[in-house]
Design a protein around this motif. Structure first.
Motif, short mmCIF file in Angstrom:
data_model
loop_
_atom_site.label_atom_id
_atom_site.label_comp_id
_atom_site.label_asym_id
_atom_site.label_seq_id
_atom_site.Cartn_x
_atom_site.Cartn_y
_atom_site.Cartn_z
N SER A 41 0.85 -1.25 0.03
CA SER A 41 -0.13 -0.06 0.14
C SER A 41 0.66 1.27 0.25
CB SER A 41 -0.90 -0.03 1.34
OG SER A 41 -1.56 1.16 1.22
N ASP A 42 0.44 2.27 -0.84
CA ASP A 42 1.48 3.66 -0.87
C ASP A 42 0.29 4.41 -0.08
OD1 ASP A 42 -0.99 3.53 -2.74
OD2 ASP A 42 -0.09 4.59 -4.11
N GLU A 43 -0.79 4.08 0.46
CA GLU A 43 -1.54 4.94 1.39
C GLU A 43 -1.51 4.84 2.77
OE1 GLU A 43 -5.66 4.89 -0.01
OE2 GLU A 43 -4.95 5.49 -2.14
N ALA A 44 -1.27 3.47 3.09
CA ALA A 44 -1.01 3.15 4.40
C ALA A 44 0.42 3.25 5.02
CB ALA A 44 -1.65 1.68 4.80
N TYR A 94 7.57 5.26 2.83
CA TYR A 94 7.41 4.68 1.36
C TYR A 94 7.96 5.98 0.44
CZ TYR A 94 4.60 2.74 -2.58
OH TYR A 94 4.36 2.09 -3.71
N SER A 118 5.85 5.43 -8.69
CA SER A 118 4.68 4.92 -9.50
C SER A 118 4.70 5.70 -10.76
CB SER A 118 3.53 5.11 -8.68
OG SER A 118 3.18 6.54 -8.40
N TYR A 165 1.62 0.44 -8.57
CA TYR A 165 2.02 0.00 -7.27
C TYR A 165 3.54 -0.71 -7.48
CZ TYR A 165 -2.51 0.67 -5.78
OH TYR A 165 -3.71 1.12 -5.80
N CYS A 210 -1.40 -5.60 0.23
CA CYS A 210 -2.81 -5.67 -0.09
C CYS A 210 -3.05 -6.50 -1.06
CB CYS A 210 -3.21 -4.27 -0.42
SG CYS A 210 -2.98 -2.96 0.82
N CYS A 225 -6.20 -5.40 3.24
CA CYS A 225 -4.75 -4.96 3.44
C CYS A 225 -4.42 -5.31 4.78
CB CYS A 225 -4.52 -3.22 3.26
SG CYS A 225 -4.64 -2.72 1.57
#
Length: 145
Positions: free
Chosen positions: A61-64, A85, A92, A98, A126, A131
């Protein structure tokens, strides 16, 4: 009111199928330190490399939150000790939404002898369904000659 016995059996079966459908998170990725300097010459710099390789259609995950904490023991010290990250060397793009995160951190040689780079990694792997938070600790030996 008394329910038929098959009602409970059906419920138990459905619950077991739901649990069985969730994959083992450790089967969805591989950690590698390939490219890390095993030996560093006196006064030279080495490099610590850590890559999370996604497997089976999963992605990191690039958000978590992704957190990598580094420390050195003995004769080596990482030049950066807190990474996220955004510090990954892979970004990306239109072709790869991802990318597998890869971290390359310079190592400073402090004297001579054996040392280790200690890494504490927290990230989320994920799939289309979920995830899953992962925590891993690695210890990589590095010798300063």
């Amino acid at each position: 009111m008394r329910l038929p016995r098959w009602t409970f059996l059906a419920g138990a079966l459905l619950a077991s199928l739901a649990v069985a459908a969730e994959p083992d998170p450790s089967s969805l990725y591989r950690l590698t330190t390939e490219g890390t300097s095993a030996r560093v010459g006196p006064g030279k710099k080495g490099v610590f490399v850590l890559e999370i390789q996604s497997l089976k259609g999963a992605h990191v995950s690039d958000e978590a939150p992704l957190k990598l904490q580094l420390s050195g023991t003995g004769a080596v010290a990482p030049e950066k000790t807190q990474l996220a990250y955004a510090d990954s060397t892979r970004k990306s793009s239109a072709a790869v939404k991802y990318p597998d995160p890869r971290f390359e951190v310079p190592l400073a040689a402090q004297g001579k002898g054996p040392g280790t780079v200690e890494a504490k990694l927290t990230f989320f792997i994920c799939t289309a369904e979920a995830c899953l938070r992962q925590q891993k600790t690695l210890s990589v030996p590095v010798t300063v000659e």
